[in-house]
Design a protein around this motif. Sequence first.
Motif, short mmCIF file in Angstrom:
data_model
loop_
_atom_site.label_atom_id
_atom_site.label_comp_id
_atom_site.label_asym_id
_atom_site.label_seq_id
_atom_site.Cartn_x
_atom_site.Cartn_y
_atom_site.Cartn_z
N GLU A 41 0.81 -1.22 0.00
CA GLU A 41 0.00 0.00 0.00
C GLU A 41 0.85 1.27 0.00
OE1 GLU A 41 -3.31 -0.38 -0.25
OE2 GLU A 41 -2.99 -2.56 -0.18
N CYS A 42 2.19 1.14 0.02
CA CYS A 42 3.04 2.33 0.02
C CYS A 42 2.88 3.07 -1.31
CB CYS A 42 4.52 1.97 0.20
SG CYS A 42 4.91 1.36 1.85
N ALA A 43 3.04 4.40 -1.26
CA ALA A 43 2.85 5.21 -2.47
C ALA A 43 3.91 4.89 -3.52
CB ALA A 43 2.88 6.69 -2.12
N ASP A 75 9.36 1.56 -4.74
CA ASP A 75 10.69 1.34 -4.19
C ASP A 75 10.85 2.01 -2.82
OD1 ASP A 75 10.58 3.91 -5.07
OD2 ASP A 75 12.55 3.91 -6.05
N CYS A 76 9.74 2.15 -2.13
CA CYS A 76 9.72 2.80 -0.81
C CYS A 76 10.69 2.08 0.13
CB CYS A 76 8.31 2.75 -0.25
SG CYS A 76 8.09 3.67 1.28
N THR A 77 11.49 2.84 0.88
CA THR A 77 12.40 2.21 1.85
C THR A 77 11.82 2.23 3.26
OG1 THR A 77 13.56 4.28 2.29
CG2 THR A 77 14.42 2.92 0.49
N HIS A 78 10.60 2.78 3.39
CA HIS A 78 9.88 2.82 4.66
C HIS A 78 10.68 3.55 5.73
CE1 HIS A 78 8.11 -0.22 2.19
NE2 HIS A 78 9.06 -1.08 2.44
N THR A 79 11.36 4.62 5.32
CA THR A 79 12.10 5.41 6.30
C THR A 79 11.48 6.79 6.46
OG1 THR A 79 13.66 5.83 4.51
CG2 THR A 79 14.35 4.31 6.21
N ASN A 86 3.34 9.08 2.51
CA ASN A 86 2.36 8.02 2.26
C ASN A 86 2.96 6.61 2.32
OD1 ASN A 86 0.30 9.92 1.92
ND2 ASN A 86 0.83 10.18 -0.25
N CYS A 87 3.81 6.42 3.33
CA CYS A 87 4.38 5.07 3.52
C CYS A 87 3.43 4.29 4.44
CB CYS A 87 5.77 5.18 4.15
SG CYS A 87 6.40 3.57 4.67
N ALA A 88 2.91 3.20 3.92
CA ALA A 88 1.94 2.39 4.68
C ALA A 88 2.59 1.70 5.87
CB ALA A 88 1.30 1.36 3.76
N VAL A 89 3.88 1.39 5.73
CA VAL A 89 4.59 0.69 6.80
C VAL A 89 4.75 1.61 8.01
CG1 VAL A 89 6.74 -0.47 7.45
CG2 VAL A 89 5.75 -0.86 5.19
N ILE A 90 5.22 2.85 7.74
CA ILE A 90 5.36 3.82 8.83
C ILE A 90 3.98 4.09 9.46
CG2 ILE A 90 6.01 6.19 9.39
CD1 ILE A 90 8.15 6.01 7.22
ZN LIG Z 1 6.87 2.39 2.69
#
Ligand SMILES: [Zn+2]
Length: 359
Positions: free
Chosen positions: A280-282, A285-289, A293-297
């Motif tokens: 679901e991250c925008a 290649d999101c690194t979730h840092t 719109n990072c779904a993990v964060i």
């Molecule tokens: Zn993310």
Amino acid sequence: MYSLPDIGWTHFFQQQLTEDDNDLKPARVATLSRGIFRLLTERGERTASLSGRLGYESEHLIDLPVVGDWVLARISSDSAVIERVLKRRTKLSRIAPSDQQRLTEEQALATNVDVVFLVTSLTREFNPRRIERYLTQVWESGARPFLVLNKIDLVESPLDYAKQVEDMADGLVLTSAATGSGVDEIRRELRPGLTVVFVGSSGVGKSSLINRLLNDDVQTVYDIRGGDDKGRHTTTAREMLLVPGGGVIIDTPGLRQLQVLADPSALGKTFSDVEGIAEECAFSDCTHTAEPNCAVIAAVEAGELDDGRRRGYQKLQSDLAFADRRRDRAAQLAEKKKRKTISKTNRRRDKQRGRGRYR
Ligand SMILES: [Zn+2]
Ligand SMILES: Nc1nc2c(ncn2[C@@H]2O[C@H](COP(=O)(O)OP(=O)(O)OP(=O)(O)O)[C@@H](O)[C@H]2O)c(=O)[nH]1
Ligand SMILES: [Mg+2]
């Protein structure tokens, strides 16, 4: 006495035999030490060495036989010579620890294994981040990972620990080799033809669990006394043990550190929860840092995902990418070295020829 199928011989290996192999016999590597192998053959155990050709032709460490391998050997009444290593069904590997140039050379720890019991103990040794790393390596092997939390007799509520590592492996077992609790759940995974291996840090109780499983004191266990719960590296070599009635157990020495050597797909299996959310991250290649719109964060902030788990995922992902680059670099260097040797040999040959001509 066992039959070859009892100890893991299957069609997968049978079909690799050709007519040229007629005077060779299949055998399984049970132990090895300083170039001397102990093989399980149809006619019993034999001490064996590598054929000159196999030793000479194996360019890489990973091509040499290890415990668990099926090999073809020339067998005499009291010894044997290993001629060929059959293609492996599964392979648990690591980066050879002695690699001084810090280049990466893959080494197999055990092969043709069906189930890997990754053992940890509920002491200071318990560390979800390390478990994630080890499990990713196990997923990469192609075998089914089981996570074993041992020494539950030492803590009040083992389930609190279990909660922190659930869903990382194919199975989770809580055991005590001291009381025997949970050991039957491991025993249920043993059957004729199946190979299981115990891995994990020194002192977590791998050999103690195996002794329980075999109702015997086959494996030496070092008594950890006093406050420090560090292992003593009691088991010093990988070793194959036969389960009465069929099946094989491999005991291994405690792992000291593990540089993970795995594919992103193996990472995804250890972190299926994180990867599910990351869809679901925008950014793909999101690194979730720090991305918007990072779904993990968002999941961490909402208390749905442990932040340690997010960091564990991220760290391992970047480590794997780094190892990949280093492996490429190592391959480049090896290629360059090879070219250099070839041109040197050519030069020497030209020189000799030249000398011949002018003399
Ligand atoms: Zn993310
Ligand atoms: N309290 C408790 N102690 C255990 C348990 N399992 C093993 N131990 C003890 O832990 C110590 C180490 O056990 P080992 O079986 O030698 O551990 P290992 O994993 O084989 O260690 P290495 O061979 O060094 O890799 C011994 O003193 C065991 O008696 C358990 O379930 N509870
Ligand atoms: Mg041991």
